[in-house]
Design a protein around this motif. Structure first.
Motif, short mmCIF file in Angstrom:
data_model
loop_
_atom_site.label_atom_id
_atom_site.label_comp_id
_atom_site.label_asym_id
_atom_site.label_seq_id
_atom_site.Cartn_x
_atom_site.Cartn_y
_atom_site.Cartn_z
N ALA A 164 -8.20 11.81 -4.46
CA ALA A 164 -6.98 11.87 -5.26
C ALA A 164 -5.79 12.26 -4.40
CB ALA A 164 -7.15 12.88 -6.39
N ILE A 165 -4.63 11.64 -4.66
CA ILE A 165 -3.42 11.99 -3.94
C ILE A 165 -2.96 13.36 -4.40
CG2 ILE A 165 -0.98 11.40 -3.60
CD1 ILE A 165 -1.82 8.45 -3.86
N VAL A 166 -2.78 14.24 -3.42
CA VAL A 166 -2.34 15.61 -3.69
C VAL A 166 -0.82 15.68 -3.64
CG1 VAL A 166 -2.44 17.99 -2.85
CG2 VAL A 166 -4.48 16.55 -2.76
N GLU A 167 -0.23 15.01 -2.64
CA GLU A 167 1.22 15.07 -2.45
C GLU A 167 1.65 13.92 -1.55
OE1 GLU A 167 4.54 18.04 -0.40
OE2 GLU A 167 2.48 18.71 -0.58
N ALA A 168 2.85 13.43 -1.76
CA ALA A 168 3.47 12.46 -0.86
C ALA A 168 4.78 13.07 -0.39
CB ALA A 168 3.73 11.13 -1.57
N GLN A 169 4.97 13.13 0.91
CA GLN A 169 6.14 13.76 1.52
C GLN A 169 6.96 12.69 2.24
OE1 GLN A 169 7.07 17.17 1.59
NE2 GLN A 169 8.92 16.33 2.49
N ALA A 170 8.18 12.44 1.76
CA ALA A 170 9.06 11.47 2.39
C ALA A 170 9.75 12.12 3.58
CB ALA A 170 10.09 10.97 1.39
N GLY A 171 9.92 11.34 4.64
CA GLY A 171 10.60 11.83 5.83
C GLY A 171 9.64 12.37 6.86
N GLU A 172 10.18 12.64 8.02
CA GLU A 172 9.38 13.11 9.14
C GLU A 172 8.89 14.53 8.93
OE1 GLU A 172 9.96 13.59 13.96
OE2 GLU A 172 11.17 12.14 12.86
N ILE A 231 0.84 -1.21 0.00
CA ILE A 231 0.00 0.00 0.00
C ILE A 231 0.87 1.24 0.00
CG2 ILE A 231 -1.72 1.32 1.28
CD1 ILE A 231 -2.77 -1.40 2.34
N VAL A 232 1.86 1.28 0.87
CA VAL A 232 2.71 2.47 0.94
C VAL A 232 3.46 2.69 -0.37
CG1 VAL A 232 4.88 1.58 1.94
CG2 VAL A 232 4.05 3.82 2.61
N ARG A 233 3.87 1.63 -1.05
CA ARG A 233 4.52 1.77 -2.37
C ARG A 233 3.54 2.34 -3.39
NH1 ARG A 233 6.80 -3.02 -0.75
NH2 ARG A 233 5.38 -4.27 -2.02
N GLN A 234 2.29 1.87 -3.37
CA GLN A 234 1.28 2.37 -4.31
C GLN A 234 0.99 3.85 -4.06
OE1 GLN A 234 -2.05 -0.28 -3.83
NE2 GLN A 234 -1.32 -1.65 -5.43
N LEU A 235 1.17 4.30 -2.83
CA LEU A 235 0.92 5.70 -2.49
C LEU A 235 2.13 6.58 -2.76
CD1 LEU A 235 -1.07 5.19 0.84
CD2 LEU A 235 -1.98 5.88 -1.39
N GLY A 236 3.22 5.99 -3.25
CA GLY A 236 4.40 6.77 -3.59
C GLY A 236 5.46 6.79 -2.52
N GLY A 237 5.30 6.00 -1.48
CA GLY A 237 6.28 5.97 -0.40
C GLY A 237 7.50 5.17 -0.77
N VAL A 238 8.67 5.74 -0.51
CA VAL A 238 9.93 5.03 -0.75
C VAL A 238 10.76 4.91 0.52
CG1 VAL A 238 10.06 5.54 -3.21
CG2 VAL A 238 11.03 7.15 -1.57
N LEU A 285 10.39 5.49 5.07
CA LEU A 285 9.47 5.70 6.19
C LEU A 285 10.07 6.69 7.16
CD1 LEU A 285 8.32 2.03 6.86
CD2 LEU A 285 7.13 3.82 5.60
N PRO A 286 9.28 7.58 7.69
CA PRO A 286 7.85 7.73 7.40
C PRO A 286 7.62 8.45 6.07
CG PRO A 286 8.52 9.41 8.96
CD PRO A 286 9.73 8.55 8.73
N THR A 287 6.46 8.20 5.51
CA THR A 287 5.97 8.94 4.35
C THR A 287 4.57 9.43 4.71
OG1 THR A 287 7.24 7.70 2.71
CG2 THR A 287 5.24 8.77 1.93
N THR A 288 4.32 10.69 4.44
CA THR A 288 3.00 11.27 4.67
C THR A 288 2.34 11.50 3.32
OG1 THR A 288 3.78 12.35 6.69
CG2 THR A 288 1.73 13.18 5.72
N VAL A 289 1.13 10.99 3.17
CA VAL A 289 0.40 11.15 1.91
C VAL A 289 -0.81 12.04 2.19
CG1 VAL A 289 -0.83 9.94 0.07
CG2 VAL A 289 1.17 8.88 1.15
N PHE A 290 -0.90 13.11 1.43
CA PHE A 290 -2.03 14.02 1.54
C PHE A 290 -3.03 13.66 0.44
CE2 PHE A 290 1.62 16.16 3.32
CZ PHE A 290 1.12 16.69 4.51
N VAL A 291 -4.26 13.40 0.85
CA VAL A 291 -5.31 12.98 -0.07
C VAL A 291 -6.43 14.01 -0.01
CG1 VAL A 291 -6.94 11.13 -0.63
CG2 VAL A 291 -4.71 10.57 0.37
#
Length: 80
Positions: A65-73, A45-52, A54-60
């Motif tokens: 629709a996914i607006v942004e994925a932010q890698a890191g704390e 799931i995290v890979r499908q959301l663009g996470g590479v 951890l942590p990754t924050t996904v703004f929906v």
């Protein structure tokens, strides 16, 4: 704090990746997490959301629709 301040305007969901469910629940309880917690033991799931990383924050958006994925704390200001 951001989750609690958001009230009904924003939803937060924590996604435990790889962690065993009991360990993830224990950590959430110890750290005061009050939002919903889901489980993604394979990391799919995290890979499908663009996470590479951890942590990754996904703004929906409200439309799902996914607006942004932010890698890191992110700190409180970053979440707001």
């Amino acid at each position: 704090r951001v989750h609690q301040a958001g009230g009904d305007q924003v939803a937060f969901v924590g996604l435990a990746v790889v962690d065993q469910q009991d360990a993830a629940r224990d950590l959430a309880a110890r750290t005061g997490v009050t939002y919903d917690l889901g489980f993604d033991q394979s990391g799919a799931i995290v890979r499908q959301l663009g996470g590479v990383v951890l942590p990754t924050t996904v703004f929906v958006g409200a439309d799902g629709a996914i607006v942004e994925a932010q890698a890191g704390e992110l700190d409180e200001a970053g979440l707001r």
